[in-house]
Design a protein around this motif. Structure first.
Motif, PDB file in Angstrom:
ATOM      1  N   MET A   1       0.954  -1.161   0.101  1.00 10.83           N
ATOM      2  CA  MET A   1      -0.077   0.022  -0.157  1.00 10.83           C
ATOM      3  C   MET A   1       0.943   1.137   0.131  1.00 10.83           C
ATOM      4  O   MET A   1       0.693   2.347  -0.568  1.00 10.83           O
ATOM      5  CB  MET A   1      -1.082   0.020   1.254  1.00 10.83           C
ATOM      6  N   GLY A   2       1.919   1.007   0.539  1.00  8.56           N
ATOM      7  CA  GLY A   2       3.011   2.385   0.710  1.00  8.56           C
ATOM      8  C   GLY A   2       3.680   2.448  -0.576  1.00  8.56           C
ATOM      9  O   GLY A   2       4.235   3.725  -0.810  1.00  8.56           O
ATOM     10  N   ILE A   3       3.643   1.447  -1.438  1.00 11.44           N
ATOM     11  CA  ILE A   3       4.449   1.752  -2.736  1.00 11.44           C
ATOM     12  C   ILE A   3       4.000   2.863  -3.605  1.00 11.44           C
ATOM     13  O   ILE A   3       5.057   3.531  -4.005  1.00 11.44           O
ATOM     14  CB  ILE A   3       4.498   0.300  -3.586  1.00 11.44           C
ATOM     15  N   PRO A   4       2.821   3.198  -4.041  1.00 12.32           N
ATOM     16  CA  PRO A   4       2.502   4.038  -4.689  1.00 12.32           C
ATOM     17  C   PRO A   4       3.015   5.458  -4.091  1.00 12.32           C
ATOM     18  O   PRO A   4       3.658   6.385  -5.035  1.00 12.32           O
ATOM     19  CB  PRO A   4       1.048   4.322  -4.793  1.00 12.32           C
ATOM     20  N   PHE A   5       2.997   5.635  -2.741  1.00  5.95           N
ATOM     21  CA  PHE A   5       3.499   6.901  -2.095  1.00  5.95           C
ATOM     22  C   PHE A   5       4.992   6.997  -2.222  1.00  5.95           C
ATOM     23  O   PHE A   5       5.738   8.025  -2.455  1.00  5.95           O
ATOM     24  CB  PHE A   5       3.099   7.029  -0.559  1.00  5.95           C
ATOM     25  N   GLN A   6       5.675   5.789  -2.123  1.00  8.06           N
ATOM     26  CA  GLN A   6       7.265   5.811  -2.363  1.00  8.06           C
ATOM     27  C   GLN A   6       7.517   6.233  -3.633  1.00  8.06           C
ATOM     28  O   GLN A   6       8.680   7.072  -3.732  1.00  8.06           O
ATOM     29  CB  GLN A   6       8.001   4.512  -1.860  1.00  8.06           C
ATOM     30  N   LEU A   7       7.009   5.578  -4.447  1.00  6.48           N
ATOM     31  CA  LEU A   7       7.050   6.068  -5.712  1.00  6.48           C
ATOM     32  C   LEU A   7       6.992   7.302  -6.040  1.00  6.48           C
ATOM     33  O   LEU A   7       7.991   8.367  -6.818  1.00  6.48           O
ATOM     34  CB  LEU A   7       6.291   5.233  -7.184  1.00  6.48           C
TER      35      LEU A   7
END
Ligand SMILES: [Zn+2]
Length: 410
Positions: free
Chosen positions: A115-121
């Motif tokens: 779930m955090g990946i889009p934000f990290q990207l």
């Protein structure tokens, strides 16, 4: 205490925690919009200053969105018995308690990370890119993720398994045995982190012979610092931001300079930064913070032993009976007020240590070198020149630039 009361307390704690954070962030954002203070004029050119303010604002707003979303998801998961539900899904498939616990945490970890990946990207490839910091390639991003998962699974898995094993075999006495295990683990990490784990992500190479190395050697001799290892790390692989740090103790001690730091600073400034790191060593900050985290862990494990076998914690999270892994989650949440306070204390100590290391550096080098280096670092990293004092009190491990410059004048 009934499970309902416990659940209510957990929900109130998460709301309070999140609400407090939002207030601090908002205060800080507002403070950053003020005009440049007189002491700070001449450090940032107007254009750079505007850019640094924009950077702070973009980051804070991004934090509102990503933090808000993760808050909503986790509070819903908590309130609707999501943890108990996940356990009941796993129960028919994995009978062994310890392995079920490993799968349980593994799934929670992967789910929250995905779930955090889009934000990290977005943070890496949009925000950092826009402000000229990003050097990470998509390939490196993926590799980092995979290596992180692998390392987390091995280290986290082993520690968790040992903890569960001790909990089931020793009962409440588990706490001091696991404390011993964790202490050994922390010492091991402290000594071998840069030799065993960092090379998985970065290349560390000894500082080559040359003007910089000679200058550092001369300085080390002058302050009687047993120089064994100075390493250069290829931080430029991910970001143009610069840094330096000290790690390990005894024969394993190491000063690590980022290649980006070396690139942007003069030899004199680099020696001053090195001197600051030596200051941390000379003033026993490294050993001090290690001892303090060992003591804090011991206290936490002891308090944990008072709660960890309470069945109502599991029931509060939606299970029917005692499940140690659910209790671990509930305990972690119940512990937040204490970790909040210990977090503040360690920031207070850390800021005091930074002043001491700065002072050591200006006493033992040309006193204008470190201030110059810190100013440059601050500008290059677009650091916030005027964070809100309350925000600093709770969140900053290093004093803000203006406070450090002011302290070095005395
Ligand atoms: Zn420092």
């Amino acid at each position: 205490m009934t499970p309902e009361t416990i659940l209510l307390i957990l929900i109130i704690l998460s709301i309070a925690n999140y609400g407090f954070d939002i207030v601090l962030e908002a205060l800080n954002l507002k403070e950053g919009k003020k005009a440049l203070p007189k002491e700070a004029q001449g450090i940032y050119e107007t254009e750079k200053y505007d850019k640094s303010m924009e950077y702070q604002a973009v980051q804070t707003k991004f934090g509102f969105v990503s933090g808000g979303l993760s808050f909503i998801i986790s509070i819903l998961f908590l309130a609707f018995g999501g943890f108990g539900w996940l356990n009941s899904v796993l129960e028919p498939h994995i009978i062994d308690d310890a392995f079920r616990a490993l799968a349980f945490f593994g799934i929670l970890f992967i789910a929250s990370d995905l779930m955090g990946i889009p934000f990290q990207l977005y943070s890496t490839f949009v925000i950092e890119e826009k402000f000229g910091f990003n050097k990470t390639t998509p390939k490196l991003f993926i590799l980092d993720k995979l290596k992180g998962y692998g390392l987390g699974a091995i280290l986290g898995g082993v520690l968790l398994y040992v903890l569960l094993f001790l909990l089931t075999s020793l009962g409440v006495q588990f706490w001091w045995v696991f404390w011993l295990v964790i202490t050994l683990f922390m010492l091991f990490m402290n000594m071998f982190y840069t030799t065993l784990f960092m090379p998985l992500f970065n290349k560390l190479s000894p500082l080559e012979d040359g003007e910089l190395r000679t200058a550092i050697e001369v300085y080390s001799k002058k302050v009687n610092f047993p120089l064994t290892n100075i390493f250069v790390i290829d931080g430029s692989k991910r970001s143009s931001k610069a840094n330096a740090f000290f790690s390990g103790f005894g024969k394993k001690k190491k000063v690590v300079l980022y290649d980006t730091l070396i690139e942007n600073h003069s030899i004199k400034e680099l020696v001053a930064i090195f001197a600051h790191e030596v200051g941390h060593y000379k003033k026993k900050h490294i050993i001090g913070s290690l001892v303090s985290s060992i003591l804090q862990t011991g206290a936490m494990l002891y308090i944990m032993s008072l709660f960890i076998f309470n069945e109502n914690l599991s029931v509060a999270l939606g299970a029917n009976n005692l499940q140690l892994h659910l209790n671990l989650i509930a305990f972690t949440m119940l512990y937040t007020p204490i970790s909040f306070i210990t977090g503040i204390l360690s920031n207070v100590v850390s800021r005091k240590n930074e002043f001491e290391a700065d002072y050591f550096a200006i006493e033992s080098t040309n006193p204008t070198d470190l201030p110059l280096a810190l100013k440059k670092l601050s500008v290059d990293n677009l650091s916030n020149l005027q964070p809100h004092p309350t925000y600093v009190f709770f969140h900053y491990s290093h004093p803000p630039l203006l406070k450090r410059l002011e302290a070095m004048k005395r």
